[in-house]
Design an enzyme around this catalytic site. Structure first.
Site, PDB file in Angstrom:
ATOM      1  CG  HIS A 102      94.416  -8.091  39.573  1.00 37.03           C
ATOM      2  ND1 HIS A 102      93.885  -7.332  38.417  1.00 37.03           N
ATOM      3  CD2 HIS A 102      94.041  -7.092  40.771  1.00 37.03           C
ATOM      4  CE1 HIS A 102      93.686  -6.007  38.838  1.00 37.03           C
ATOM      5  NE2 HIS A 102      93.803  -5.922  40.080  1.00 37.03           N
ATOM      6  CD  GLN A 124     103.709 -10.825  33.689  1.00 37.50           C
ATOM      7  OE1 GLN A 124     104.382 -11.298  34.516  1.00 37.50           O
ATOM      8  NE2 GLN A 124     103.693 -11.110  32.245  1.00 37.50           N
ATOM      9  CG  ASP A 165     105.678 -14.128  30.476  1.00 36.59           C
ATOM     10  OD1 ASP A 165     106.939 -13.239  30.053  1.00 36.59           O
ATOM     11  OD2 ASP A 165     105.004 -13.759  31.146  1.00 36.59           O
ATOM     12  CG  ASP A 176     100.881 -14.357  25.830  1.00 36.54           C
ATOM     13  OD1 ASP A 176     100.552 -13.855  27.051  1.00 36.54           O
ATOM     14  OD2 ASP A 176     101.612 -15.327  25.659  1.00 36.54           O
TER      15      ASP A 176
HETATM   16 ZN   LIG Z   1      93.605  -8.202  36.810  1.00 34.99          ZN
END
Ligand SMILES: [Zn+2]
Length: 641
Positions: free
Chosen positions: A341, A302, A260, A258
């Site tokens: 998204h 994101q 962040d 991952d």
């Molecule tokens: Zn997506």
């Protein structure tokens, strides 16, 4: 397949000045790599990928190379020579002899050892109808390398020759000196004279000329042997099997990361490069993965893109900073996949086209699948490391071993119910755990579980912060190797909410009635049943709202683990195996201290709590450790929570 259609040029004119003590009088391409000249190893590889028509450019010790290769018939290939009177740079000889070549040809340097799927590389070039395709990879010293920036599609946008200015951030992608080229694309420069270099001159000119250069970022093995140290490295890589395993077709163990809260500080919405700050030990951890042949792949949600508060080019800048910062410490990422998204629409400034329910937003699996499509991954020996329940759910769905790091959200986001297999304080500890602790731990877990049979119950107790849940996971993986399914039931899920505890001791901190009810439902299972498993939110000191409903069959082994597990009579009597976790007190106290630091307690509060727990917990728990049937596990792993 018409194999003879594929043509190759090997640039073998170099002198190898820096290798003169190793070469004696040999030309560099004939240097020995574990018992065979490098040039022959190259010819064998290219032949295996259907390249039978070979040109070799020669200059220094030209005669020796001609003598060694002849016309190639000995190896079933055709070899022709282009002899340079004067060195003309890497591209000079190609340009002067351009008319001799096929419309498409592969260029390889005579001082690189490689195990690249050349056929795949060639076909990618053809499919994209590129003017040139460059083999690219990240390296551990991007700050003094010539770098290449590509779009997501792979199209090369810019070349950044070394030295780099410090006013911007650069991607970590380096030209590895392996190209497929269209003859016609080079026509504009065919009659130039003087020294011309592919990397320094020709490719930048092609970009200026609006030609299409495609970049292929791959983790396949390719290294030059230009210095004694690099030559030794290539030889040792050959001996260790690293070169053979370096092929695209060999599934590679991978560390999915991952971003962040795991690699860089969690700050909410990160939208500018200057907001990206590496978490301590993250770079050194990634460097260790690099050095141990584990591919590193970032998979990150994101939604800032869908929200319209950061665009794709800003995100690229952020990732360039991430790669620049990691590169300063000799670490690199093999790939970064992100989901732009977000499912909830109706906000001002959002990008409506991205406000969708997609298949890539973690815990959905498409980002992982894209990584697997790019190059096969050895999923059984791969890991997922993240700071949220979303990451743990992603890992669980993919069947990956998971590590929750206690940085960022520290696992307390309460969005999904998946239990982490292991917990580490930060990415540095996670690397130490995977590389140093896990292999011996698994050996021990295999021994501890060797006579556990399907359907049996196991009880694992011991003091807080001694490593019980990690050992339960290791046992589960050891049993899985014997195809025995295991459910781990953590009694932490029965910890009372902090406001409902009152005064008492370790036992009164638990909902003992709840545990008794669960045990009653597990009595004499004759068919598969659904059981809700609870977990405890350590930052909010309450039970998580997300409940993990698991299916347990009569064949399942159940491991009950928790501080009070051995104090519960039923768990002692129904278990076929009883374990007590021993951990050196100094290590346990250190874990205790780190845990409560994360939970926001001061040093004094931690010391007080430690003393308090010592009074109301230790004697109750250790009273159960001397039962004759109890097997003691010695936990010496400091990183375990
Ligand atoms: Zn997506």
């Amino acid at each position: 397949m018409k194999k003879t259609m594929k043509q190759l040029v090997i640039l073998a004119g170099g002198k190898g000045t820096r290798l003169k003590d190793r070469l004696h009088s040999l030309p560099k391409p004939l240097i020995d790599i574990s018992g065979k000249p490098l040039l022959l190893r190259q010819i064998e590889l290219t032949k295996a990928h259907g390249f039978f028509d070979i040109f070799i450019t020669i200059h220094y010790e030209a005669q020796a190379i001609k003598q060694f290769c002849g016309d190639g018939s000995e190896w079933g290939v055709t070899i022709r020579y282009i002899e340079e009177v004067e060195p003309q740079g890497t591209a000079g000889a190609i340009l002067t002899q351009l008319d001799q070549f096929d419309e498409t040809f592969l260029i390889m340097y005579g001082d690189t050892m490689l195990n690249v799927d050349l056929d795949y590389f060639w076909n990618m070039h053809q499919k994209n109808q590129a003017d040139a395709t460059l083999f690219l990879h990240p390296n551990d010293h991007p700050h003094d390398s010539d770098l290449v920036e590509i779009e997501e599609s792979g199209r090369v946008i810019t070349f950044y020759p070394y030295p780099h200015s410090s006013d911007r951030f650069y991607p970590n992608l380096v030209n590895a000196a392996l190209y497929v080229i269209q003859k016609n694309a080079l026509r504009p420069w065919q009659y130039l004279t003087g020294s011309i270099d592919f990397g320094k001159n020709l490719f930048p000119w092609m970009l200026q000329n609006k030609q299409y250069i495609h970049g292929y970022n791959s983790a396949e093995y390719i290294k030059d042997i230009g210095t004694p140290a690099r030559l030794d490295k290539v030889n040792s890589d050959f001996q260790s099997g690293k070169i053979e395993r370096g092929s695209r077709l060999t599934p590679t163990p991978t560390i999915f990361l991952d971003r962040d809260g795991t690699i860089n500080e969690e700050i909410g919405y990160l939208t500018k490069p200057e907001q990206l700050i590496l978490i301590e030990h993250a770079a050194s951890a990634i460097k260790r993965f690099n050095q141990n042949n584990l591919r590193t792949v970032v998979v990150t949600n994101q939604p800032v893109i869908a929200r319209g508060i950061c665009d794709v080019s800003q995100l690229k800048e952020i990732h360039n900073k991430l790669e620049t910062e990691l590169g300063k410490e000799g670490a690199y990422l093999n790939a970064i996949y992100y989901c732009p998204h977000h499912p909830d629409n109706g906000f001002q400034g959002e990008r409506k086209d991205l406000k969708i329910l997609c298949g890539c937003r973690k815990p959905a699996q498409q980002l992982l699948q894209r990584a697997q499509l790019a190059a096969p991954i050895d999923m059984a020996n791969s890991w997922f490391i993240g700071d949220t329940s979303v990451d743990m759910e992603t890992a669980h769905k993919a069947g990956l071993k998971s590590i929750l790091v206690r940085t960022g959200f520290s696992g307390c986001d309460d969005k999904y119910p998946a239990r982490p297999d292991f917990e580490c304080f930060n990415l540095g500890d996670a690397a130490h755990f995977i590389l140093d602790c896990f292999p011996p731990m698994m050996n021990e877990a295999r021994t501890l579980t060797h006579n556990i049979q399907p359907g049996q119950r196991v009880t694992l107790g011991g003091l807080a912060r001694s490593g019980k849940s990690s050992w339960a996971s290791a046992m589960r993986y050891a049993l899985l190797e014997r195809h025995i399914q295991t459910t781990i039931i953590s009694l932490d899920g029965f910890l009372k909410n902090s406001d409902a505890r009152g005064k008492g001791n370790v036992l009164t901190r638990y909902d003992l009635d709840g545990i008794a009810d669960l045990l009653a439902t597990l009595d004499n299972i004759t068919e598969s049943i659904q059981v809700p498993l609870y977990s405890y939110n350590r930052l909010q000191r309450r039970r998580n709202t997300q409940v993990n409903t698991v299916t347990i069959t009569p064949e399942h082994v159940i491991i009950f683990e928790g501080v009070i597990a051995l104090t519960i009579e039923k768990l002692r009597h129904t278990a076929s195996h009883l374990f007590f976790m021993n951990c050196p007190e100094a290590a346990r106290k250190e874990n205790f201290r780190k845990e409560y630091t994360i939970r926001g307690l001061s040093e004094i509060e931690i010391e007080t709590l430690y003393e308090e727990r010592h009074r109301d917990e230790t004697h109750i728990i250790t009273a159960h450790q001397s039962h004759p049937e109890i097997i003691h596990i010695q936990n010496s792993q400091k990183v375990l929570l």
